[in-house]
Motif scaffolding. Structure first.
Motif, PDB file in Angstrom:
ATOM      1  N   LEU A 175       0.901  -1.181   0.186  1.00  0.00           N
ATOM      2  CA  LEU A 175       0.225   0.059  -0.061  1.00  0.00           C
ATOM      3  C   LEU A 175       0.727   1.287   0.013  1.00  0.00           C
ATOM      4  CD1 LEU A 175      -2.654   1.500   0.224  1.00  0.00           C
ATOM      5  CD2 LEU A 175      -2.418   1.437   2.699  1.00  0.00           C
ATOM      6  N   GLY A 176       1.965   1.081   0.719  1.00  0.00           N
ATOM      7  CA  GLY A 176       2.905   2.253   0.771  1.00  0.00           C
ATOM      8  C   GLY A 176       3.435   2.546  -0.588  1.00  0.00           C
ATOM      9  N   LEU A 177       3.756   1.648  -1.315  1.00  0.00           N
ATOM     10  CA  LEU A 177       4.324   1.774  -2.578  1.00  0.00           C
ATOM     11  C   LEU A 177       3.285   2.380  -3.788  1.00  0.00           C
ATOM     12  CD1 LEU A 177       5.956  -1.784  -3.369  1.00  0.00           C
ATOM     13  CD2 LEU A 177       7.236   0.478  -2.637  1.00  0.00           C
ATOM     14  N   LEU A 178       2.086   2.025  -3.423  1.00  0.00           N
ATOM     15  CA  LEU A 178       0.922   2.691  -4.317  1.00  0.00           C
ATOM     16  C   LEU A 178       0.940   4.245  -3.855  1.00  0.00           C
ATOM     17  CD1 LEU A 178      -1.567   2.685  -5.867  1.00  0.00           C
ATOM     18  CD2 LEU A 178      -2.997   2.252  -4.021  1.00  0.00           C
ATOM     19  N   HIS A 179       1.119   4.522  -2.789  1.00  0.00           N
ATOM     20  CA  HIS A 179       0.980   6.009  -2.262  1.00  0.00           C
ATOM     21  C   HIS A 179       2.207   6.517  -2.878  1.00  0.00           C
ATOM     22  CE1 HIS A 179      -2.936   5.894  -0.339  1.00  0.00           C
ATOM     23  NE2 HIS A 179      -2.252   5.247   0.922  1.00  0.00           N
ATOM     24  N   LYS A 180       3.486   6.027  -2.660  1.00  0.00           N
ATOM     25  CA  LYS A 180       4.476   6.725  -3.066  1.00  0.00           C
ATOM     26  C   LYS A 180       4.600   7.096  -4.636  1.00  0.00           C
ATOM     27  CE  LYS A 180       8.397   4.261  -3.911  1.00  0.00           C
ATOM     28  NZ  LYS A 180       9.642   3.344  -3.788  1.00  0.00           N
ATOM     29  N   TRP A 181       4.211   6.149  -5.418  1.00  0.00           N
ATOM     30  CA  TRP A 181       4.313   6.217  -6.872  1.00  0.00           C
ATOM     31  C   TRP A 181       3.357   7.236  -7.405  1.00  0.00           C
ATOM     32  CZ3 TRP A 181       8.553   5.751  -9.666  1.00  0.00           C
ATOM     33  CH2 TRP A 181       9.499   4.807  -9.268  1.00  0.00           C
ATOM     34  N   ARG A 182       2.463   7.450  -6.621  1.00  0.00           N
ATOM     35  CA  ARG A 182       1.292   8.509  -6.933  1.00  0.00           C
ATOM     36  C   ARG A 182       1.830   9.875  -6.430  1.00  0.00           C
ATOM     37  NH1 ARG A 182       1.043   4.773  -9.228  1.00  0.00           N
ATOM     38  NH2 ARG A 182      -0.771   3.349  -9.883  1.00  0.00           N
ATOM     39  N   GLY A 183       2.783   9.985  -5.478  1.00  0.00           N
ATOM     40  CA  GLY A 183       2.960  11.239  -5.042  1.00  0.00           C
ATOM     41  C   GLY A 183       2.506  11.597  -3.697  1.00  0.00           C
ATOM     42  N   ARG A 184       1.782  10.614  -2.943  1.00  0.00           N
ATOM     43  CA  ARG A 184       1.064  10.865  -1.679  1.00  0.00           C
ATOM     44  C   ARG A 184       2.173  10.601  -0.478  1.00  0.00           C
ATOM     45  NH1 ARG A 184      -3.465   8.454  -4.730  1.00  0.00           N
ATOM     46  NH2 ARG A 184      -2.706   6.501  -3.942  1.00  0.00           N
ATOM     47  N   PHE A 185       3.110  11.373  -0.201  1.00  0.00           N
ATOM     48  CA  PHE A 185       4.186  10.987   0.433  1.00  0.00           C
ATOM     49  C   PHE A 185       3.753  10.618   1.980  1.00  0.00           C
ATOM     50  CE2 PHE A 185       6.438  12.509  -3.282  1.00  0.00           C
ATOM     51  CZ  PHE A 185       6.944  11.433  -3.542  1.00  0.00           C
ATOM     52  N   ASN A 187       0.705   9.893   3.239  1.00  0.00           N
ATOM     53  CA  ASN A 187      -0.036   8.470   3.306  1.00  0.00           C
ATOM     54  C   ASN A 187       1.145   7.263   3.046  1.00  0.00           C
ATOM     55  OD1 ASN A 187      -2.321   9.620   3.499  1.00  0.00           O
ATOM     56  ND2 ASN A 187      -2.858   9.634   1.264  1.00  0.00           N
ATOM     57  N   ALA A 188       2.090   7.683   2.274  1.00  0.00           N
ATOM     58  CA  ALA A 188       3.091   6.574   2.099  1.00  0.00           C
ATOM     59  C   ALA A 188       3.892   6.334   3.356  1.00  0.00           C
ATOM     60  CB  ALA A 188       3.883   6.539   0.736  1.00  0.00           C
ATOM     61  N   TYR A 189       4.155   7.301   3.921  1.00  0.00           N
ATOM     62  CA  TYR A 189       5.011   7.239   5.183  1.00  0.00           C
ATOM     63  C   TYR A 189       4.490   6.744   6.218  1.00  0.00           C
ATOM     64  CZ  TYR A 189       8.357   8.545   8.908  1.00  0.00           C
ATOM     65  OH  TYR A 189       9.218   8.665   9.863  1.00  0.00           O
ATOM     66  N   ALA A 191       1.714   4.057   5.965  1.00  0.00           N
ATOM     67  CA  ALA A 191       2.095   2.912   5.535  1.00  0.00           C
ATOM     68  C   ALA A 191       3.145   2.134   5.821  1.00  0.00           C
ATOM     69  CB  ALA A 191       1.384   2.690   3.912  1.00  0.00           C
ATOM     70  N   PHE A 192       4.179   2.934   5.345  1.00  0.00           N
ATOM     71  CA  PHE A 192       5.525   2.264   5.792  1.00  0.00           C
ATOM     72  C   PHE A 192       5.993   2.173   6.967  1.00  0.00           C
ATOM     73  CE2 PHE A 192       6.687   3.850   1.207  1.00  0.00           C
ATOM     74  CZ  PHE A 192       6.540   2.592   0.496  1.00  0.00           C
ATOM     75  N   LEU A 193       5.471   3.185   8.069  1.00  0.00           N
ATOM     76  CA  LEU A 193       5.734   2.951   9.488  1.00  0.00           C
ATOM     77  C   LEU A 193       5.110   1.737   9.874  1.00  0.00           C
ATOM     78  CD1 LEU A 193       5.222   6.610  11.035  1.00  0.00           C
ATOM     79  CD2 LEU A 193       7.208   5.004  10.780  1.00  0.00           C
ATOM     80  N   LYS A 194       3.765   1.365   9.450  1.00  0.00           N
ATOM     81  CA  LYS A 194       3.030  -0.010   9.984  1.00  0.00           C
ATOM     82  C   LYS A 194       3.583  -1.142   9.281  1.00  0.00           C
ATOM     83  CE  LYS A 194      -1.307   2.545  10.581  1.00  0.00           C
ATOM     84  NZ  LYS A 194      -2.813   2.696  10.282  1.00  0.00           N
ATOM     85  N   ALA A 195       4.235  -0.979   8.317  1.00  0.00           N
ATOM     86  CA  ALA A 195       4.979  -2.193   7.682  1.00  0.00           C
ATOM     87  C   ALA A 195       6.186  -2.290   8.521  1.00  0.00           C
ATOM     88  CB  ALA A 195       5.474  -1.712   6.285  1.00  0.00           C
ATOM     89  N   ARG A 196       7.010  -1.323   9.013  1.00  0.00           N
ATOM     90  CA  ARG A 196       7.802  -1.610   9.849  1.00  0.00           C
ATOM     91  C   ARG A 196       7.848  -2.236  11.238  1.00  0.00           C
ATOM     92  NH1 ARG A 196      11.553   3.675  11.664  1.00  0.00           N
ATOM     93  NH2 ARG A 196       9.672   4.149  13.060  1.00  0.00           N
ATOM     94  N   ALA A 197       6.453  -1.801  11.777  1.00  0.00           N
ATOM     95  CA  ALA A 197       6.156  -2.107  13.060  1.00  0.00           C
ATOM     96  C   ALA A 197       5.737  -3.840  12.970  1.00  0.00           C
ATOM     97  CB  ALA A 197       4.829  -1.433  13.440  1.00  0.00           C
ATOM     98  N   ARG A 198       5.451  -4.414  11.874  1.00  0.00           N
ATOM     99  CA  ARG A 198       5.306  -5.684  11.625  1.00  0.00           C
ATOM    100  C   ARG A 198       6.361  -6.337  11.102  1.00  0.00           C
ATOM    101  NH1 ARG A 198       1.371  -2.172  11.531  1.00  0.00           N
ATOM    102  NH2 ARG A 198      -0.827  -2.586  12.448  1.00  0.00           N
ATOM    103  N   VAL A 205      11.844  -1.613   3.602  1.00  0.00           N
ATOM    104  CA  VAL A 205      10.853  -0.334   4.557  1.00  0.00           C
ATOM    105  C   VAL A 205      11.887   0.642   4.760  1.00  0.00           C
ATOM    106  CG1 VAL A 205       9.776  -0.151   6.595  1.00  0.00           C
ATOM    107  CG2 VAL A 205       9.618  -2.312   5.371  1.00  0.00           C
ATOM    108  N   LEU A 206      12.994   0.503   5.325  1.00  0.00           N
ATOM    109  CA  LEU A 206      14.011   1.736   5.816  1.00  0.00           C
ATOM    110  C   LEU A 206      13.957   2.668   4.810  1.00  0.00           C
ATOM    111  CD1 LEU A 206      16.609   0.196   7.906  1.00  0.00           C
ATOM    112  CD2 LEU A 206      14.687   1.646   8.931  1.00  0.00           C
ATOM    113  N   PHE A 207      14.377   2.262   3.441  1.00  0.00           N
ATOM    114  CA  PHE A 207      14.675   3.078   2.166  1.00  0.00           C
ATOM    115  C   PHE A 207      13.225   3.833   2.171  1.00  0.00           C
ATOM    116  CE2 PHE A 207      18.697   1.023   0.878  1.00  0.00           C
ATOM    117  CZ  PHE A 207      19.400   2.400   0.424  1.00  0.00           C
ATOM    118  N   ASN A 208      12.168   3.048   2.036  1.00  0.00           N
ATOM    119  CA  ASN A 208      11.150   3.770   1.570  1.00  0.00           C
ATOM    120  C   ASN A 208      10.477   4.755   2.425  1.00  0.00           C
ATOM    121  OD1 ASN A 208      10.036   2.825  -1.323  1.00  0.00           O
ATOM    122  ND2 ASN A 208      10.026   0.711  -0.200  1.00  0.00           N
ATOM    123  N   LEU A 209      10.681   4.563   4.000  1.00  0.00           N
ATOM    124  CA  LEU A 209      10.572   5.629   5.008  1.00  0.00           C
ATOM    125  C   LEU A 209      11.421   6.880   4.502  1.00  0.00           C
ATOM    126  CD1 LEU A 209      10.417   3.472   7.976  1.00  0.00           C
ATOM    127  CD2 LEU A 209       8.661   4.967   7.290  1.00  0.00           C
TER     128      LEU A 209
END
Length: 460
Positions: A175-185, A187-189, A191-198, A205-209
């Protein structure tokens, strides 16, 4: 030896081949069982797993289609088939336009949607069945051509998957990748925070954050992610951007079209293609463009840009060093340089070099050394250079404080005669507000090109 024993031995042999990264051997073991594809469930699952691991296999689409035609109501089969299709769809970089409108991502979406309709309520709520099918659907629409409709369908599918199981870190990451490539940084951030928690502090995950924090001007957060990756990080004076010293120049590519000028481009003016520019990275995901664009591109010399740190290609520079090429994500800040396109015809070889050496302070001259790549086939580089021609296209770039009047004085001062160097630079006079002279320069621009073309035909 019974069927179960034979299949168990085959699984063990395939595992051994894959652990040795020997895909050819793995396929040689599996291919003799081709007659059981889409008939025997165990063979079919092994086949689909091999397709996922080797998504460049030319027959992938046909083999998956055969499986889905025969076993498309089996959720586990559909999930495995979609894993193969999505691996193939992921071979297209996110900044590339699709080759066609019915590729592997489209087939994956149809398969997931059809299977979801056959599920019981209990199956639909099962993370292993409904959850994965919705996640398949989200990724399928994410990997299709960007559009508002595909974006909405992808987002809704991920929402459904995460409603079923919000503990799945991979789905939050996608989901974070979807937001990142649509420029919704923002929302992407999140989503990536929740990915990191899991998932923990994995490299993706760290690079995308770090990418999203850089886009949002959160230098401390970006720096924290880069530090966790083991990189030496400093912060800009305002703490909005991270800085990793010592990174070598790289390339960034951007979709472009002709700029409406007669130029030395190897492509027709209206053709869409990737133009490749050089960038000086300030971190693994942002930097300053250090070469001008010669086609009509959204970025130019001096712009501060955000790029994805996963390279889409590599090349070698003159000394043999590998140069990665990254896809553009966002423009962080427009450079305040003035970029002025020119055309020049050398009557005396080396006259443009003389002009360049006499440029006033704050000016740089760039000859056109165009690197473009087909938008449809970006692995094919097309390079153009004017080095061996008397006709030269290029740009003069001026800092925001450079004296444009001083450049005009140099060009009109007569130190280099028109017989030595015929040159037109309309944008200089547009910036100076001399509309009449700018119009004359536009006419001269076309005249120089026509004269040079005529001279070359005469010589040939």
């Amino acid at each position: 030896m019974n069927v179960a024993t034979r299949q168990s031995e085959l699984r063990a042999q395939l595992k051994e081949a894959l652990e040795a990264s020997d895909a050819a051997r793995a396929w040689s073991l599996l291919t003799p069982h081709e007659g059981s594809l889409a008939v025997d469930r165990e063979i079919t699952m092994l086949w689909l797993e091999m397709l996922r691991l080797t998504p460049t296999r030319p027959s992938l689409m046909g083999e998956v289609e055969l499986v889905l035609s025969n076993l498309g109501n089996d959720p586990e089969i559909v999930i495995a088939a979609n894993a193969a299709l999505l691996a193939a769809a992921s071979l297209r970089a996110p900044d590339e336009p699709p080759l066609h409108q019915d590729g592997p991502a489209h087939r994956a979406a149809r398969a997931a949607e059809a299977c979801l309709k056959t599920l019981t309520d209990e199956q639909r709520r099962d993370p292993r069945i409904g959850g994965y099918l919705y996640a398949n659907l989200g990724n399928a629409y994410r990997l299709m051509e960007p559009s508002k409709e595909n974006d909405q369908k992808s987002h809704q599918a991920f929402y459904e998957a995460l409603q079923i199981d919000d503990s799945n870190g991979d789905w939050w990451h996608d989901l974070g990748l979807l937001h990142k490539w649509r420029g919704r940084f923002d929302n992407a951030y999140a989503a990536f925070l929740k990915a990191r928690a899991r998932l923990g502090e994995t490299r993706p995950v760290l690079f995308n954050l770090a990418i999203c924090a850089t886009a949002l001007g959160e230098g401390d957060l970006a720096g924290g992610s880069f530090k966790a990756l083991g990189l030496p990080v400093e912060l800009s004076a305002d703490s909005k951007l991270p800085y990793v010293p010592g990174l070598p120049p790289a390339q960034v590519r951007v979709l472009s079209r002709g700029a409406g000028y007669l130029t030395g481009s190897v492509l027709p003016d209206k053709a869409t293609a990737f133009e490749v520019l050089y960038v000086q990275p300030l971190s693994p995901c942002h930097g300053v463009v250090i070469s001008p664009s010669f086609r009509d591109a959204p970025i130019d010399y001096g712009d501060l840009i955000l790029f994805d740190p996963a390279p889409v290609s590599t090349s070698r520079d003159q000394d043999g060093s590998i140069v990665p090429c990254f896809p553009l994500l966002e423009i962080l800040n427009r450079g305040d340089e003035r970029r002025m396109r020119f055309i020049a015809h050398e009557g005396t070889k080396g006259s443009l070099d003389r002009l360049e050496s006499d440029l006033p302070e704050g000016f740089k001259l760039f000859r056109q050394r165009e690197i473009v790549k087909s938008a449809r086939h970006p692995e094919r580089a097309i390079a153009s250079s004017d080095d061996e021609r008397p006709l030269i296209h290029g740009k003069i770039v001026a800092t925001s404080t450079a004296d444009l009047g001083a450049l005009r004085k140099l060009l009109e001062g007569g130190q280099i005669t028109r017989s030595e160097l015929a040159m037109a630079i309309p944008e200089l006079y547009e910036l100076l507000g001399d509309t009449k002279r700018a119009g004359q320069e536009h006419q001269a621009y076309r005249g120089i090109e026509r004269r040079a073309t005529r001279d070359e035909r005469t010589l040939n």
